[in-house]
Design a protein around this motif. Sequence first.
Motif, PDB file in Angstrom:
ATOM      1  N   SER A 104       0.882  -1.213   0.103  1.00 25.71           N
ATOM      2  CA  SER A 104      -0.082  -0.248  -0.056  1.00 25.71           C
ATOM      3  C   SER A 104       0.753   1.206  -0.048  1.00 25.71           C
ATOM      4  N   VAL A 105       2.038   1.278   0.894  1.00 29.61           N
ATOM      5  CA  VAL A 105       2.680   2.496   0.532  1.00 29.61           C
ATOM      6  C   VAL A 105       3.687   2.639  -0.638  1.00 29.61           C
ATOM      7  N   GLY A 106       4.078   1.223  -1.247  1.00 29.97           N
ATOM      8  CA  GLY A 106       4.667   1.487  -2.526  1.00 29.97           C
ATOM      9  C   GLY A 106       6.169   1.556  -2.482  1.00 29.97           C
ATOM     10  N   ARG A 107       6.708   1.973  -3.465  1.00 32.40           N
ATOM     11  CA  ARG A 107       8.149   2.163  -3.496  1.00 32.40           C
ATOM     12  C   ARG A 107       8.897   3.049  -2.175  1.00 32.40           C
ATOM     13  N   TYR A 108       7.779   3.746  -1.593  1.00 35.52           N
ATOM     14  CA  TYR A 108       8.500   4.547  -0.228  1.00 35.52           C
ATOM     15  C   TYR A 108       8.754   3.524   0.702  1.00 35.52           C
ATOM     16  N   TRP A 109       7.976   2.396   0.815  1.00 38.16           N
ATOM     17  CA  TRP A 109       8.246   1.462   1.911  1.00 38.16           C
ATOM     18  C   TRP A 109       9.854   1.286   2.367  1.00 38.16           C
ATOM     19  N   ARG A 110      10.554   0.875   1.151  1.00 40.38           N
ATOM     20  CA  ARG A 110      11.916   0.475   1.497  1.00 40.38           C
ATOM     21  C   ARG A 110      12.761   1.791   1.986  1.00 40.38           C
ATOM     22  N   GLY A 111      12.213   2.921   1.682  1.00 42.56           N
ATOM     23  CA  GLY A 111      13.265   4.187   2.180  1.00 42.56           C
ATOM     24  C   GLY A 111      12.630   4.377   3.697  1.00 42.56           C
ATOM     25  N   ALA A 112      11.663   3.796   4.125  1.00 44.30           N
ATOM     26  CA  ALA A 112      11.140   4.110   5.607  1.00 44.30           C
ATOM     27  C   ALA A 112      12.059   3.492   6.580  1.00 44.30           C
ATOM     28  N   THR A 113      12.324   3.998   7.688  1.00 48.53           N
ATOM     29  CA  THR A 113      13.202   3.549   8.900  1.00 48.53           C
ATOM     30  C   THR A 113      12.363   2.352   9.367  1.00 48.53           C
ATOM     31  N   PRO A 114      12.804   1.432  10.236  1.00 48.04           N
ATOM     32  CA  PRO A 114      12.144   0.412  10.934  1.00 48.04           C
ATOM     33  C   PRO A 114      10.869   0.974  11.771  1.00 48.04           C
ATOM     34  N   GLU A 115      11.286   2.163  12.527  1.00 48.85           N
ATOM     35  CA  GLU A 115      10.439   2.939  13.295  1.00 48.85           C
ATOM     36  C   GLU A 115       9.213   3.123  12.397  1.00 48.85           C
ATOM     37  N   GLN A 116       9.379   3.931  11.377  1.00 44.30           N
ATOM     38  CA  GLN A 116       8.407   4.600  10.509  1.00 44.30           C
ATOM     39  C   GLN A 116       7.567   3.413   9.987  1.00 44.30           C
ATOM     40  N   GLN A 117       8.167   2.069   9.546  1.00 50.68           N
ATOM     41  CA  GLN A 117       7.420   1.085   9.164  1.00 50.68           C
ATOM     42  C   GLN A 117       6.330   0.510  10.184  1.00 50.68           C
ATOM     43  N   GLN A 118       6.912   0.416  11.460  1.00 54.61           N
ATOM     44  CA  GLN A 118       5.934   0.086  12.144  1.00 54.61           C
ATOM     45  C   GLN A 118       4.858   1.012  12.542  1.00 54.61           C
ATOM     46  N   GLN A 119       5.161   2.320  12.565  1.00 57.13           N
ATOM     47  CA  GLN A 119       4.436   3.346  12.734  1.00 57.13           C
ATOM     48  C   GLN A 119       3.117   3.165  11.738  1.00 57.13           C
ATOM     49  N   LEU A 120       3.506   3.045  10.484  1.00 58.77           N
ATOM     50  CA  LEU A 120       2.755   2.886   9.450  1.00 58.77           C
ATOM     51  C   LEU A 120       1.686   1.936   9.320  1.00 58.77           C
ATOM     52  N   MET A 121       2.385   0.665  10.018  1.00 58.77           N
ATOM     53  CA  MET A 121       1.478  -0.673  10.207  1.00 58.77           C
ATOM     54  C   MET A 121       0.506  -0.433  11.005  1.00 58.77           C
ATOM     55  N   GLY A 122       0.907   0.451  12.163  1.00 59.63           N
ATOM     56  CA  GLY A 122      -0.192   0.494  13.184  1.00 59.63           C
ATOM     57  C   GLY A 122      -1.203   1.350  12.856  1.00 59.63           C
ATOM     58  N   GLU A 123      -0.791   2.390  12.140  1.00 56.77           N
ATOM     59  CA  GLU A 123      -1.776   3.682  11.784  1.00 56.77           C
ATOM     60  C   GLU A 123      -2.947   3.077  10.865  1.00 56.77           C
ATOM     61  N   TYR A 124      -2.201   2.166   9.751  1.00 56.08           N
ATOM     62  CA  TYR A 124      -3.132   1.570   8.685  1.00 56.08           C
ATOM     63  C   TYR A 124      -4.027   0.546   9.142  1.00 56.08           C
ATOM     64  N   ARG A 125      -3.674  -0.192  10.016  1.00 60.96           N
ATOM     65  CA  ARG A 125      -4.434  -1.213  10.623  1.00 60.96           C
ATOM     66  C   ARG A 125      -5.628  -0.507  11.535  1.00 60.96           C
ATOM     67  N   THR A 126      -5.159   0.621  12.220  1.00 62.89           N
ATOM     68  CA  THR A 126      -6.366   1.375  13.133  1.00 62.89           C
ATOM     69  C   THR A 126      -7.345   1.901  11.865  1.00 62.89           C
ATOM     70  N   LEU A 127      -6.781   2.791  10.692  1.00 62.79           N
ATOM     71  CA  LEU A 127      -7.412   3.143   9.710  1.00 62.79           C
ATOM     72  C   LEU A 127      -8.651   2.058   9.096  1.00 62.79           C
ATOM     73  N   LEU A 128      -8.048   0.990   8.838  1.00 64.13           N
ATOM     74  CA  LEU A 128      -8.791  -0.089   8.424  1.00 64.13           C
ATOM     75  C   LEU A 128     -10.057  -0.381   9.198  1.00 64.13           C
ATOM     76  N   LEU A 129      -9.678  -0.605  10.380  1.00 64.51           N
ATOM     77  CA  LEU A 129     -10.680  -1.019  11.480  1.00 64.51           C
ATOM     78  C   LEU A 129     -11.876   0.030  11.514  1.00 64.51           C
ATOM     79  N   ARG A 130     -11.496   1.274  11.671  1.00 66.23           N
ATOM     80  CA  ARG A 130     -12.275   2.249  11.869  1.00 66.23           C
ATOM     81  C   ARG A 130     -13.205   2.646  10.739  1.00 66.23           C
TER      82      ARG A 130
END
Length: 206
Positions: free
Chosen positions: A76-102
Motif C-alpha cells: 500500500s505504501v509502495g516504493r516509499y516503503w523501503r526508504g522508511a526506517t524500521p520505526e516508520q514502518q511500524q508506525q505505518l503498520m499501526g496507523e494503517y491497521r487502525t484506519l482499516l478497522l475504523r
Amino acid sequence: MIKRLFSWWLCALLAAPFALAAQEKPDALIERLSNQMIDRIKADPALHAGDLQKLSALVDEIIMPHVDFRRMTALSVGRYWRGATPEQQQQLMGEYRTLLLRTYAGALSSVSDQKVRMRPLRAGAQDTEVIVRSEVLQPRGEPIQLDYRMEKTDDGWKAYDVNILGVWLVETYRSQFAQEISARGVDGLIRSLAEKNRQPAGKKPS
C-alpha cells in the motif's frame, strides 16, 4: 457497499482457528470462513453493531495469523516503503491497521442474509501465490465480485489484498498514500493517518 464487503472479508478471517486454516487449500479456507462469518455476526450483537474495541481485540487475537499485514502495508505504501526506517514502518503498520478497522467497523451492521459462492480456483498444486475468486449473493440484485490475493507460507495461506467490485484495496490506498508522501514525506503520511484515527468514530475526515 465496498465497506460492507470488506467487513465480510475481515470478519470471515475472524471465524476459524488458525491451526485448521493452515491445513486447508486457499479456496476451501475462504469458503468455510465466509460461510461461518454471517452466523458469527448474527450471534454477536456488539460485533454486528461495529463495536471497534471488540473488533480490535478479535483482530489481535485471531485475524492477524491469517493476514500478511506487513506485506499489505508495504504494498500500500509502495516504493516509499523501503526508504522508511524500521520505526516508520511500524508506525505505518499501526496507523494503517487502525484506519482499516475504523473505516469498516461501522459497516458490519449491514451484514445479514448474504451468501458466498466460490468460483473455480485457477492454480497448480505447487503455486505459492493465488487469487481466490468468489461472488457474494444478495437477496436482491446481481452477485458482487469479491476476490483475495493469497500467499502460501510456512504457517499456511495468508491474505494480503482484497478485490471488491473490481477494485483492489492495496491499489486504492497506494494511490492515496503516494500523493500524501510526495507532498509531506513518510512522516507526513503517518501524521495524516494518526489525525484521521483520532477523530470520533463516524466522523468523516476533513
